[in-house]
Design a protein around this motif. Structure first.
Motif, PDB file in Angstrom:
ATOM      1  N   ALA A 101     -44.458 -36.933  17.262  1.00 22.90           N
ATOM      2  CA  ALA A 101     -43.789 -35.642  17.452  1.00 22.90           C
ATOM      3  C   ALA A 101     -42.663 -35.774  18.484  1.00 22.90           C
ATOM      4  O   ALA A 101     -41.563 -35.250  18.299  1.00 22.90           O
ATOM      5  CB  ALA A 101     -44.794 -34.583  17.882  1.00 22.90           C
ATOM      6  N   THR A 102     -42.929 -36.508  19.582  1.00 26.95           N
ATOM      7  CA  THR A 102     -41.915 -36.694  20.610  1.00 26.95           C
ATOM      8  C   THR A 102     -40.721 -37.452  20.037  1.00 26.95           C
ATOM      9  O   THR A 102     -39.565 -37.089  20.269  1.00 26.95           O
ATOM     10  CB  THR A 102     -42.512 -37.486  21.794  1.00 26.95           C
ATOM     11  N   ALA A 103     -41.006 -38.525  19.295  1.00 27.66           N
ATOM     12  CA  ALA A 103     -39.921 -39.335  18.734  1.00 27.66           C
ATOM     13  C   ALA A 103     -39.068 -38.499  17.777  1.00 27.66           C
ATOM     14  O   ALA A 103     -37.833 -38.567  17.806  1.00 27.66           O
ATOM     15  CB  ALA A 103     -40.494 -40.552  18.010  1.00 27.66           C
ATOM     16  N   VAL A 104     -39.724 -37.675  16.969  1.00 32.38           N
ATOM     17  CA  VAL A 104     -38.970 -36.834  16.027  1.00 32.38           C
ATOM     18  C   VAL A 104     -38.108 -35.823  16.798  1.00 32.38           C
ATOM     19  O   VAL A 104     -36.924 -35.642  16.518  1.00 32.38           O
ATOM     20  CB  VAL A 104     -39.935 -36.108  15.050  1.00 32.38           C
ATOM     21  N   GLY A 105     -38.703 -35.208  17.818  1.00 32.01           N
ATOM     22  CA  GLY A 105     -37.959 -34.240  18.631  1.00 32.01           C
ATOM     23  C   GLY A 105     -36.724 -34.873  19.246  1.00 32.01           C
ATOM     24  O   GLY A 105     -35.621 -34.317  19.189  1.00 32.01           O
ATOM     25  N   LEU A 106     -36.897 -36.066  19.831  1.00 29.95           N
ATOM     26  CA  LEU A 106     -35.760 -36.738  20.468  1.00 29.95           C
ATOM     27  C   LEU A 106     -34.720 -37.152  19.436  1.00 29.95           C
ATOM     28  O   LEU A 106     -33.517 -37.099  19.696  1.00 29.95           O
ATOM     29  CB  LEU A 106     -36.238 -37.953  21.269  1.00 29.95           C
ATOM     30  N   ALA A 107     -35.184 -37.556  18.253  1.00 31.67           N
ATOM     31  CA  ALA A 107     -34.240 -37.958  17.205  1.00 31.67           C
ATOM     32  C   ALA A 107     -33.388 -36.766  16.778  1.00 31.67           C
ATOM     33  O   ALA A 107     -32.175 -36.901  16.545  1.00 31.67           O
ATOM     34  CB  ALA A 107     -34.992 -38.538  16.004  1.00 31.67           C
ATOM     35  N   VAL A 108     -34.013 -35.580  16.703  1.00 30.91           N
ATOM     36  CA  VAL A 108     -33.255 -34.378  16.322  1.00 30.91           C
ATOM     37  C   VAL A 108     -32.201 -34.066  17.405  1.00 30.91           C
ATOM     38  O   VAL A 108     -31.039 -33.796  17.102  1.00 30.91           O
ATOM     39  CB  VAL A 108     -34.215 -33.173  16.123  1.00 30.91           C
ATOM     40  N   ILE A 109     -32.599 -34.155  18.682  1.00 31.46           N
ATOM     41  CA  ILE A 109     -31.650 -33.894  19.773  1.00 31.46           C
ATOM     42  C   ILE A 109     -30.515 -34.912  19.726  1.00 31.46           C
ATOM     43  O   ILE A 109     -29.335 -34.574  19.891  1.00 31.46           O
ATOM     44  CB  ILE A 109     -32.385 -33.937  21.137  1.00 31.46           C
ATOM     45  N   PHE A 110     -30.867 -36.158  19.473  1.00 32.37           N
ATOM     46  CA  PHE A 110     -29.844 -37.217  19.380  1.00 32.37           C
ATOM     47  C   PHE A 110     -28.854 -36.907  18.251  1.00 32.37           C
ATOM     48  O   PHE A 110     -27.644 -36.965  18.440  1.00 32.37           O
ATOM     49  CB  PHE A 110     -30.529 -38.575  19.136  1.00 32.37           C
ATOM     50  N   ALA A 111     -29.388 -36.539  17.091  1.00 31.56           N
ATOM     51  CA  ALA A 111     -28.516 -36.278  15.940  1.00 31.56           C
ATOM     52  C   ALA A 111     -27.588 -35.101  16.219  1.00 31.56           C
ATOM     53  O   ALA A 111     -26.386 -35.144  15.925  1.00 31.56           O
ATOM     54  CB  ALA A 111     -29.367 -36.001  14.696  1.00 31.56           C
ATOM     55  N   MET A 112     -28.136 -34.034  16.816  1.00 34.70           N
ATOM     56  CA  MET A 112     -27.307 -32.865  17.105  1.00 34.70           C
ATOM     57  C   MET A 112     -26.241 -33.194  18.147  1.00 34.70           C
ATOM     58  O   MET A 112     -25.107 -32.722  18.062  1.00 34.70           O
ATOM     59  CB  MET A 112     -28.183 -31.706  17.608  1.00 34.70           C
ATOM     60  N   THR A 113     -26.588 -34.003  19.157  1.00 30.60           N
ATOM     61  CA  THR A 113     -25.626 -34.396  20.187  1.00 30.60           C
ATOM     62  C   THR A 113     -24.518 -35.233  19.567  1.00 30.60           C
ATOM     63  O   THR A 113     -23.327 -35.027  19.825  1.00 30.60           O
ATOM     64  CB  THR A 113     -26.347 -35.199  21.296  1.00 30.60           C
ATOM     65  N   TRP A 114     -24.913 -36.159  18.713  1.00 27.39           N
ATOM     66  CA  TRP A 114     -23.955 -37.020  18.027  1.00 27.39           C
ATOM     67  C   TRP A 114     -22.970 -36.178  17.209  1.00 27.39           C
ATOM     68  O   TRP A 114     -21.764 -36.377  17.260  1.00 27.39           O
ATOM     69  CB  TRP A 114     -24.721 -37.982  17.120  1.00 27.39           C
ATOM     70  N   ARG A 115     -23.526 -35.205  16.485  1.00 26.22           N
ATOM     71  CA  ARG A 115     -22.711 -34.348  15.630  1.00 26.22           C
ATOM     72  C   ARG A 115     -21.688 -33.572  16.469  1.00 26.22           C
ATOM     73  O   ARG A 115     -20.516 -33.488  16.135  1.00 26.22           O
ATOM     74  CB  ARG A 115     -23.629 -33.365  14.900  1.00 26.22           C
ATOM     75  N   THR A 116     -22.155 -33.022  17.594  1.00 33.02           N
ATOM     76  CA  THR A 116     -21.245 -32.249  18.460  1.00 33.02           C
ATOM     77  C   THR A 116     -20.161 -33.154  19.033  1.00 33.02           C
ATOM     78  O   THR A 116     -18.984 -32.793  19.063  1.00 33.02           O
ATOM     79  CB  THR A 116     -22.046 -31.583  19.605  1.00 33.02           C
ATOM     80  N   MET A 117     -20.551 -34.354  19.477  1.00 36.23           N
ATOM     81  CA  MET A 117     -19.561 -35.273  20.046  1.00 36.23           C
ATOM     82  C   MET A 117     -18.521 -35.654  19.013  1.00 36.23           C
ATOM     83  O   MET A 117     -17.316 -35.668  19.293  1.00 36.23           O
ATOM     84  CB  MET A 117     -20.257 -36.530  20.599  1.00 36.23           C
ATOM     85  N   ALA A 118     -18.996 -35.960  17.792  1.00 37.25           N
ATOM     86  CA  ALA A 118     -18.057 -36.378  16.742  1.00 37.25           C
ATOM     87  C   ALA A 118     -17.098 -35.245  16.416  1.00 37.25           C
ATOM     88  O   ALA A 118     -15.911 -35.455  16.176  1.00 37.25           O
ATOM     89  CB  ALA A 118     -18.833 -36.804  15.496  1.00 37.25           C
ATOM     90  N   ALA A 119     -17.610 -34.006  16.431  1.00 39.00           N
ATOM     91  CA  ALA A 119     -16.774 -32.865  16.051  1.00 39.00           C
ATOM     92  C   ALA A 119     -15.789 -32.475  17.138  1.00 39.00           C
ATOM     93  O   ALA A 119     -14.795 -31.811  16.865  1.00 39.00           O
ATOM     94  CB  ALA A 119     -17.662 -31.663  15.710  1.00 39.00           C
ATOM     95  N   THR A 120     -16.050 -32.858  18.394  1.00 45.67           N
ATOM     96  CA  THR A 120     -15.206 -32.344  19.476  1.00 45.67           C
ATOM     97  C   THR A 120     -14.424 -33.408  20.229  1.00 45.67           C
ATOM     98  O   THR A 120     -13.587 -33.075  21.048  1.00 45.67           O
ATOM     99  CB  THR A 120     -16.060 -31.586  20.525  1.00 45.67           C
ATOM    100  N   SER A 121     -14.694 -34.698  19.966  1.00 44.73           N
ATOM    101  CA  SER A 121     -14.083 -35.709  20.834  1.00 44.73           C
ATOM    102  C   SER A 121     -12.619 -35.962  20.500  1.00 44.73           C
ATOM    103  O   SER A 121     -11.846 -36.326  21.369  1.00 44.73           O
ATOM    104  CB  SER A 121     -14.879 -37.014  20.786  1.00 44.73           C
ATOM    105  N   THR A 122     -12.223 -35.774  19.232  1.00 48.98           N
ATOM    106  CA  THR A 122     -10.842 -36.073  18.866  1.00 48.98           C
ATOM    107  C   THR A 122     -10.020 -34.792  18.784  1.00 48.98           C
ATOM    108  O   THR A 122     -10.352 -33.896  18.014  1.00 48.98           O
ATOM    109  CB  THR A 122     -10.793 -36.782  17.498  1.00 48.98           C
ATOM    110  N   PRO A 123      -8.948 -34.702  19.597  1.00 49.32           N
ATOM    111  CA  PRO A 123      -8.110 -33.500  19.522  1.00 49.32           C
ATOM    112  C   PRO A 123      -7.455 -33.402  18.148  1.00 49.32           C
ATOM    113  O   PRO A 123      -7.133 -34.430  17.544  1.00 49.32           O
ATOM    114  CB  PRO A 123      -7.049 -33.745  20.596  1.00 49.32           C
ATOM    115  N   PRO A 124      -7.236 -32.194  17.618  1.00 49.75           N
ATOM    116  CA  PRO A 124      -6.535 -32.040  16.339  1.00 49.75           C
ATOM    117  C   PRO A 124      -5.163 -32.719  16.403  1.00 49.75           C
ATOM    118  O   PRO A 124      -4.548 -32.787  17.469  1.00 49.75           O
ATOM    119  CB  PRO A 124      -6.380 -30.527  16.195  1.00 49.75           C
ATOM    120  N   ALA A 125      -4.697 -33.195  15.238  1.00 53.50           N
ATOM    121  CA  ALA A 125      -3.474 -34.020  15.205  1.00 53.50           C
ATOM    122  C   ALA A 125      -2.248 -33.249  15.683  1.00 53.50           C
ATOM    123  O   ALA A 125      -1.329 -33.830  16.252  1.00 53.50           O
ATOM    124  CB  ALA A 125      -3.261 -34.528  13.785  1.00 53.50           C
TER     125      ALA A 125
END
Ligand code: HEC
Ligand SMILES: [Cu+2]
Length: 339
Positions: A101-125
């Motif tokens: 359960a802990t591993a799944v919880g952390l994996a979900v947090i990791f995935a959501m963090t990754w998604r947010t970083m990918a969506a916000t790290s590059t400024p629009p062209a």
């Protein structure tokens, strides 16, 4: 008895201390404070959503663990303190399930963090480029495509993405405007890109977020988000060379400025002053603050600053220049005429 009341006083004091700290902490919630939980940009909103999402998961874990703990404390407490409890070895099913359960919880947090970083790290062209340079203890802003250099107040058009290339002229600083999005380190010799945007007009406060010396806490900035039309007017005004002094006192101030050490450290476009150590003063009169948000830009405050900068801002890299009151009054008249 006496001992008891002393003990009670000790508790009261500890509780009072706790409330005091809570009070200080809660003042951070004042509407004025630049909170990451009051975002006004797409990037800031994505980060705040991630924060609430993680808080929700961790709050669920907290409630679950505390409930089980309290249940175990009361249900299995030793009724006979001398009795030795049954000696057992673990429970494989339980251990496997809570590890999973802990591993799944952390994996979900990791995935959501990754998604947010990918969506916000590059400024629009199509973002407007701005170079942000941290200095001990103020901020320089250059708009390379517009030919503008200013300090401590970043003016941006509402709704348009800004690509900030963040760097430093001396030590490591960190550029942070909480309501517009996360921090970015300002590292000498490197340029780190960060995307800013404001969807509403207004003034947003920022702060250096990396300890950089004695006046680190006095290294503030403001972002002024204005309508597109007002931004165009501001750009036109900033691109013009400095205003010629017309009043006699301001003309005298011009003479003082050009004959003193000021020219070695400050630039005023269209004059012989071309120093690059301190803030560009070409349109100093159009800024609302002095010395990175420390003082409102008023004649009295400017006179105080010119008389003795390190007394106003500890460690300021503008030295006390031993100006006479007459020289200071003339400089104030000249500098404030630079709109
Ligand atoms: C040795 C370099 C140096 C000299 C000489 C110097 N300054 Fe400065 N000045 C600075 C620095 C650095 C700052 C930024 C201080 C800060 O905010 O920490 C500054 C800040 C200022 C500011 C505030 C600018 C702003 O936007 O906040 C004014 C106005 C100013 N100087 C005017 C003058 C005048 C007038 C003179 C000459 C009488 C002068 N300076 C001489 C380095 C210098
Ligand atoms: Cu700093």
């Amino acid at each position: 008895m006496a001992q008891n009341s002393g003990e009670a006083r000790g508790w009261a004091r500890r509780w009072a201390g706790g409330f005091w700290i809570l009070g200080i902490w809660l003042t951070g919630c004042a509407a004025q404070s630049p909170s990451i939980l009051a975002p006004v940009s797409p990037k800031g909103r994505a980060e705040a959503e991630l924060f609430w999402f993680i808080l929700l998961i961790t709050a669920g874990v907290f409630v679950l663990v505390e409930t089980l703990l309290l249940y175990a404390v009361f249900r299995f407490r030793a009724r006979d303190p001398r009795a030795i409890p049954p000696q057992i070895h673990g429970n494989n099913a339980l251990e496997i399930s809570w590890t999973t359960a802990t591993a799944v919880g952390l994996a979900v947090i990791f995935a959501m963090t990754w998604r947010t970083m990918a969506a916000t790290s590059t400024p629009p062209a199509d973002a407007l480029p701005v170079k942000v340079i941290g200095h001990q203890w103020w901020w320089e802003f250059q708009y390379p495509t517009l030919g503008i250099t200013t300090a401590n107040e970043l003016v941006i058009p509402v709704g348009r993405p800004i690509r900030a290339s963040v760097t430093s002229a001396d030590v490591i600083h960190s550029f942070w405007v909480p309501q517009l999005g996360g921090k970015m380190d300002a590292i000498p010799g490197r340029e780190n890109a960060v995307w800013l945007q404001s969807d509403v007009e207004g003034v947003f406060y920022g702060q250096c977020a990396e300890l950089c010396g004695i006046s680190h806490a006095n290294m503030r900035l403001r972002v002024r988000a204005v309508s597109e039309a007002e931004f165009q007017r501001w750009v036109e005004a900033q691109r013009a060379p400095a205003a010629q002094p017309v009043e006699p006192l301001a003309q005298q101030g011009y003479q003082v400025f050009m004959s003193k050490a000021c020219v070695g450290c400050h630039a005023i476009a269209g004059t012989p002053a071309q120093g690059r150590v301190g803030p560009d003063l070409t349109h100093f009169g159009s800024r609302t603050t002095i010395a990175a948000g420390l003082l409102e830009n008023t004649p009295e405050n400017l006179a105080r600053w010119l008389d003795n900068p390190p007394a106003v801002k500890p460690g300021a890299l503008m030295p006390r220049l031993g100006l006479t009151p007459e020289e200071i009054q003339a400089l104030v008249a000249y500098l404030l005429s630079l709109k």
